[in-house]
Structures are given as C-alpha cells and as structure tokens.
Design an enzyme around this catalytic site. Structure first.
Site, mmCIF file in Angstrom:
data_model
loop_
_atom_site.group_PDB
_atom_site.id
_atom_site.type_symbol
_atom_site.label_atom_id
_atom_site.label_comp_id
_atom_site.label_asym_id
_atom_site.label_seq_id
_atom_site.Cartn_x
_atom_site.Cartn_y
_atom_site.Cartn_z
ATOM 1 N N LEU A 131 -46.757 -48.772 -11.455
ATOM 2 C CA LEU A 131 -45.599 -48.664 -10.560
ATOM 3 C C LEU A 131 -44.938 -50.020 -10.369
ATOM 4 C CD1 LEU A 131 -46.351 -49.992 -7.577
ATOM 5 C CD2 LEU A 131 -47.615 -47.902 -7.312
ATOM 6 N N GLU A 187 -42.822 -52.353 -7.599
ATOM 7 C CA GLU A 187 -42.391 -52.448 -6.206
ATOM 8 C C GLU A 187 -40.884 -52.220 -6.173
ATOM 9 O OE1 GLU A 187 -43.771 -55.951 -4.077
ATOM 10 O OE2 GLU A 187 -45.711 -55.746 -5.061
ATOM 11 N N PHE A 199 -35.531 -55.697 -19.470
ATOM 12 C CA PHE A 199 -36.204 -57.009 -19.398
ATOM 13 C C PHE A 199 -35.513 -58.070 -20.261
ATOM 14 C CE2 PHE A 199 -39.074 -54.378 -17.239
ATOM 15 C CZ PHE A 199 -39.779 -55.195 -16.389
ATOM 16 N N GLY A 204 -41.511 -63.315 -10.747
ATOM 17 C CA GLY A 204 -42.401 -63.622 -9.628
ATOM 18 C C GLY A 204 -43.141 -62.359 -9.231
ATOM 19 N N CYS A 252 -47.633 -59.489 -9.661
ATOM 20 C CA CYS A 252 -48.187 -58.998 -10.922
ATOM 21 C C CYS A 252 -48.019 -59.986 -12.062
ATOM 22 C CB CYS A 252 -47.545 -57.656 -11.279
ATOM 23 S SG CYS A 252 -48.112 -56.348 -10.197
HETATM 24 N N1 LIG Z 1 -47.844 -54.743 -6.299
HETATM 25 C C1 LIG Z 1 -47.581 -54.173 -7.474
HETATM 26 O O1 LIG Z 1 -46.414 -53.953 -7.856
HETATM 27 C C2 LIG Z 1 -48.701 -53.759 -8.381
HETATM 28 C C3 LIG Z 1 -48.450 -52.881 -9.454
HETATM 29 C C4 LIG Z 1 -49.500 -52.496 -10.272
HETATM 30 C C5 LIG Z 1 -50.775 -53.003 -10.042
HETATM 31 N N2 LIG Z 1 -50.992 -53.866 -9.024
HETATM 32 C C6 LIG Z 1 -52.359 -54.347 -8.786
HETATM 33 O O2 LIG Z 1 -52.926 -53.566 -7.733
HETATM 34 C C7 LIG Z 1 -53.783 -54.380 -6.923
HETATM 35 C C8 LIG Z 1 -53.297 -54.346 -5.486
HETATM 36 O O3 LIG Z 1 -52.007 -54.906 -5.445
HETATM 37 P P1 LIG Z 1 -51.137 -54.819 -4.112
HETATM 38 O O4 LIG Z 1 -49.806 -55.390 -4.431
HETATM 39 O O5 LIG Z 1 -51.211 -53.453 -3.547
HETATM 40 O O6 LIG Z 1 -51.948 -55.842 -3.186
HETATM 41 P P2 LIG Z 1 -51.898 -55.965 -1.603
HETATM 42 O O7 LIG Z 1 -52.396 -57.319 -1.296
HETATM 43 O O8 LIG Z 1 -50.566 -55.543 -1.113
HETATM 44 O O9 LIG Z 1 -52.953 -54.869 -1.105
HETATM 45 C C9 LIG Z 1 -54.332 -55.000 -1.175
HETATM 46 C C10 LIG Z 1 -54.901 -54.555 0.167
HETATM 47 O O10 LIG Z 1 -56.304 -54.377 0.070
HETATM 48 C C11 LIG Z 1 -56.856 -54.747 1.317
HETATM 49 N N3 LIG Z 1 -58.304 -54.942 1.160
HETATM 50 C C12 LIG Z 1 -58.973 -55.956 0.583
HETATM 51 N N4 LIG Z 1 -60.310 -55.735 0.624
HETATM 52 C C13 LIG Z 1 -60.482 -54.548 1.242
HETATM 53 C C14 LIG Z 1 -61.613 -53.756 1.591
HETATM 54 N N5 LIG Z 1 -62.845 -54.162 1.311
HETATM 55 N N6 LIG Z 1 -61.429 -52.593 2.223
HETATM 56 C C15 LIG Z 1 -60.173 -52.180 2.527
HETATM 57 N N7 LIG Z 1 -59.074 -52.873 2.227
HETATM 58 C C16 LIG Z 1 -59.212 -54.031 1.589
HETATM 59 C C17 LIG Z 1 -56.071 -55.993 1.700
HETATM 60 O O11 LIG Z 1 -56.174 -56.301 3.073
HETATM 61 C C18 LIG Z 1 -54.666 -55.583 1.287
HETATM 62 O O12 LIG Z 1 -53.948 -54.958 2.331
HETATM 63 C C19 LIG Z 1 -53.770 -55.754 -7.562
HETATM 64 O O13 LIG Z 1 -54.833 -55.848 -8.467
HETATM 65 C C20 LIG Z 1 -52.458 -55.777 -8.315
HETATM 66 O O14 LIG Z 1 -52.484 -56.654 -9.407
HETATM 67 C C21 LIG Z 1 -49.999 -54.249 -8.167
#
Ligand SMILES: NC(=O)c1ccc[n+]([C@@H]2O[C@H](COP(=O)([O-])OP(=O)(O)OC[C@H]3O[C@@H](n4cnc5c(N)ncnc54)[C@H](O)[C@@H]3O)[C@@H](O)[C@H]2O)c1
Length: 474
Positions: free
Chosen positions: A152, A154, A265, A273, A276
């Site tokens: 996905l 953001e 892209f 930025g 990811c």
């Molecule tokens: N943001 C994106 O667009 C996107 C897209 C694809 C993949 N990802 C990947 O997904 C993962 C999460 O990304 P995100 O942007 O959602 O990060 P984020 O920081 O927004 O969310 C992670 C959440 O997990 C919580 N957390 C940490 N340890 C925990 C635990 N033990 N129990 C419960 N909650 C806990 C944190 O407090 C935080 O709110 C990353 O590995 C990222 O690379 C992100």
C-alpha cells in the site's frame, strides 16, 4: 475469521480496518499508549483518506477492537505483525520490535497460530521467527510463519489494500497458504462493500502470488529499491536537462511511452522520502553486502537521493543570492500528498538547511503540521498557503498537494516580497507562472521569467498540448 493485528501505524491500522471491512473479526493492538487511548476513544492517531470512516463503521458493527498486544495474541488464530522496522545507524533494519512481538507470542500464545510478517523485513527474517518461536514457546504452541509484504501507499492506503495489483504471500506450509487465501478471499474475488468508491468501478482481480518465504521477503525490498532507482534515475536526468537545456518533462514523457519503461515514477523532484524507500534501500544494500553481492548500483541510488536537497538549496541560493535574513514560504511538509507523514521527508532536511543559513521559514501543509511541529518547533506554521507567503522572498513547493493548483496568484502577487516560486515537484507550467507574474524555477526545465508587458506572450495554455507541441488555431 478472528484476526489479530499488532501495531496500529499506517500499515497496521489500514490492515485491521480493511480486514474488518471485508468481514473478519479483528483485534488491533498498539504499544504506544497515547495512540491506543486515542483509538479506543474513537480518535485517529494519523491521517489517511477514508480510514477514519472505515474504522468507525467497523467498531460500530463490533468487528474491530483495540487493546493490548497480550490480548491481541490471545484473540486471533492469524496474527499480522505490522510493527515498525526503522533503520539502524549502519543501515540494517532494526528488528527489535519484531523480536519483541515474537517473544510475546511465544510466551502468551497456546494452540495454533499463523504468524504473518507484514512489516518490511530482510530476507530470512521468517526463518529467524520460526527459530525464535520454537525455542521460546511455552504453552505447547503450534504455528506457521508466513510473509505477506504490504504494497500500500500512504495517501491511498485503504484503496490500495482493498484493490491491490497483487497479494504476495510467502509460505512454507500448505496450511498457511490455505488460511491466507481464506483471509484474502473477498479481496481476491473483489466482493465486499467498497468504502472508497460510491459506485465501485470494476477492478481487475488481484493476482494472488504464493512463493516461499525468502522470496516473498525479497519481493518487497526489491520492489521498493527498483522504484527508488527509477526516481533517482529521473532526478539525475533532470540535472542533465538543466545543464544541456532540455525539458525533463518531455524527456520523461517520451521515455514513459515505452511500455517496457512506463510513465510512473518518472517525475523528478527533491528526492524520495517517507518510511519506506530511504530505509528499504539502505536495508537492501546491507542485505546484499552481508550476502557478498555487489549491489553498488543501489548505493548510487541512495547517493543521488541524498544530494537532492542540496541541489535544491543551490537553486535557492542562486535566486536569493544571500539566504540569511530571507523569509521563505514552504508549501508542503509531508513526504507526499494526502498523508500527514513527515518521516524522512525532504522538507525536514530542507528546513534544517534553510535555518542553518539564517532564513526564517513559514510553512503550510494541509495535514502534516502537527507531526512536523514536534520535530521542528522553530518553524512558523501557518493556516494556509497565503498566510505562509505573506512578505516571502521565495515560495518553495515541496509537496504536490492538489489544493496548491487552485491558489489565486493575483492575490499572492500582492502579498509576497519577491514574486519567486521555486518548485521542487514541477507542479506548474512555466509559461503560466510567467503569465501570473512570477519568476518560476523548477526541476529539469527551463526557468520562466515573469512576463513583461512588452514581452511576447507565450501561447495560452488552451492552445498548448500536454507534450509541449503548440497547436495551430484554425
Ligand atoms: N508506511 C507505509 O507506507 C508502508 C508500506 C508498506 C510497508 N510498510 C512497512 O510496514 C511496517 C510498519 O510501517 P508503518 O508505517 O505502519 O509504521 P508505524 O511506525 O506507523 O507503525 C508501527 C506501529 O507499531 C507499534 N508497535 C511497535 N511495537 C509494538 C508492539 N510490541 N505491540 C503493539 N504495537 C507495537 C508502534 O507504536 C507503531 O504505532 C514497516 O516495516 C514498514 O516498512 C510501510
């Protein structure tokens, strides 16, 4: 199915909400108590289009709950791990949050659990999870570990989750594949009530791709690194265009018409930025390094990206001569439009550089102000683009929010100190900015000077085709 989601960030919250939307009973946990309390009180800890409505409807229907990780582990047979994997100082992904969840599952879970890594993790993390669970489980836990990388974006996370191009799973057991297919069946069939589109157009059914766990983990890192490479390529090409007097927009269009390249892209700017690309490229470089593979290609991708803000600063210095004491209006803070996320956003690096040179920054972003304020309290945050631009020596465009397309340039002309726009996202057409009375500097294109009354007027935009070829009126 009863499903647990650990981590209520951009990915976890979207996953939890959308799985509830398609009919599952979901328990989502969050370790940050401030975020958790907000969610339990019906407030949102982040901005993402449509997400709040989906969460509200799911909670009301009794299909979505928020609470502790311990309770989440007790809830579902399938547990999606969606915690953060930020970069360590050496570029490696920090897997401490993943390990923490694995430890909690091993300690608290009994019976069968399908443990699904949705966080972006280095290849072979699944194997580590397996090992960890088998060594530490206490209560006769039976489990499978699967990878299910998330693609996905953001800004359109709900839409992307419900209408994906592909669903990739990495499994090492038939049971895990069957369960993941069951979980995603409504999305695979595109049969659910769509919360995004009133009359949901027919979407192509997503491809459901099942691979081994290592391959699924690699697919995610390789995809992000490839897209980052495309961005750095076009950014470098933009630099070349600036030197030789070509227009990168036209070059990109010409390239993108080749279906082997494609148009996406290929928009030059001040660099990628977000949470990811920067960290995933770094992590992928480290994975290759540790595996003895020379992937120095990606080092260049990263290096080009790190130089983007400095390249933009050079444009600012060239225009303002002296930056010290100048008032800079910054339009946009989020790393991309339609999100409030400023993690690794070029805006943050740019603001730091401007402040270091003695400029005063007045910034406006439709959604990201609060998150930016916590990082950079010394900036003046404004209610709209006009307030930010009052008395400005330069307007910088840093995030391509749609609303910037609608501004009243006549009003702005009367407010600014200098009619100068430096556009880091190539949002506007140079000739039109010149007609608006602004000097306009963008990326990889010929700069436009303000239109003088006696100067030859450029063709009105109605006569100009997208590709820059002028139509001859009949
Ligand atoms: N943001 C994106 O667009 C996107 C897209 C694809 C993949 N990802 C990947 O997904 C993962 C999460 O990304 P995100 O942007 O959602 O990060 P984020 O920081 O927004 O969310 C992670 C959440 O997990 C919580 N957390 C940490 N340890 C925990 C635990 N033990 N129990 C419960 N909650 C806990 C944190 O407090 C935080 O709110 C990353 O590995 C990222 O690379 C992100």
């Amino acid at each position: 199915m009863k499903i647990s989601v650990i981590g209520a960030g951009y990915v976890g919250l979207t996953t939890a909400a959308c799985l509830a939307q398609i009919g599952h009973d979901v328990f989502c946990s969050e370790s940050d108590l401030e975020k958790l309390t907000k969610l339990q009180n019906g407030a949102m800890p982040l901005f993402e289009p449509h997400l709040e409505d989906v969460i509200k409807a799911a909670c009301k229907a009794g299909r979505l709950y928020f609470g502790s990780t311990e309770d989440a582990i007790a809830w579902g047979n399938a547990i999606f791990i969606c915690v953060g994997t930020p970069p360590l100082a050496n570029g490696d992904a920090d897997l401490s949050a993943i390990e923490g969840v694995a430890r909690a599952i091993a300690k608290h879970a009994s019976g069968y659990r399908l443990v699904i890594e949705k966080s972006t993790v280095p290849v072979q993390t699944g194997a580590q999870l397996q090992k960890h669970l088998s060594v530490h489980s206490r209560n006769g836990l039976a489990y499978d570990v699967a990878s299910n990388p998330e693609f996905l974006r953001e800004g359109s996370s709900v839409e992307d989750f419900l209408h994906p191009d592909r669903i990739v799973i990495g499994v090492d057991s038939p049971r895990a594949e069957v369960l993941l297919r069951q979980i995603y069946e409504p999305i695979i069939q595109q049969k659910f009530t769509c919360p995004v589109h009133a009359n949901c157009p027919t979407h192509k059914d997503p491809i459901f791709l099942a691979t081994d766990t290592n391959s699924a983990e690699l697919i995610k890192h390789a995809s992000n690194s490839f897209l980052a490479m495309k961005i750095s390529f076009i950014n470098m090409l933009a630099n070349l265009c600036e030197v030789v007097g070509a227009d990168v927009t036209q070059v990109a269009r010409g390239m993108g018409l080749d279906p082997r390249i494609g148009p996406s892209f290929l928009n030059p700017g001040i660099g990628f930025g977000g949470f990811c690309f920067p960290k995933d490229v770094q992590a992928f470089i480290r994975i290759a390094e540790k595996s003895g593979c020379d992937f120095s290609l990606l080092r260049e991708v990263e290096k080009i990206n790190l130089r983007r803000v400095e390249h933009f600063m050079e444009k600012i210095r060239k225009e303002l001569w002296v930056v010290r004491g100048k008032k800079i209006a910054m339009w946009g803070l989020a790393f991309k439009p339609n999100t409030d996320d400023v993690r690794f956003a070029p805006s943050i690096t740019l603001i730091r550089a401007l402040l270091a040179e003695g400029a005063a920054v007045c910034a406006y972003d439709p959604e990201a102000t609060e998150k930016a304020r916590t990082i950079l309290p010394e900036v003046t945050y404004c209610a709209d683009a006009y307030e930010a631009s009052k008395g400005a020596d330069a307007i910088l465009i840093v995030t391509e929010w749609d609303e910037f397309q609608q501004v009243d340039w006549t009003r702005l002309l009367s407010m600014v100190e200098q009619p100068l726009v430096i556009d880091g996202r190539n949002v506007f057409i140079p000739e039109e900015m010149s007609e608006n009375g602004f000097r306009y500097v963008s990326i990889g294109r010929v700069d436009a000077l303000p239109c003088q009354p006696c100067a030859e007027k450029p063709a009105p935009s109605s006569l100009r085709a997208d590709n820059g070829v002028y139509e001859v009126p009949a």
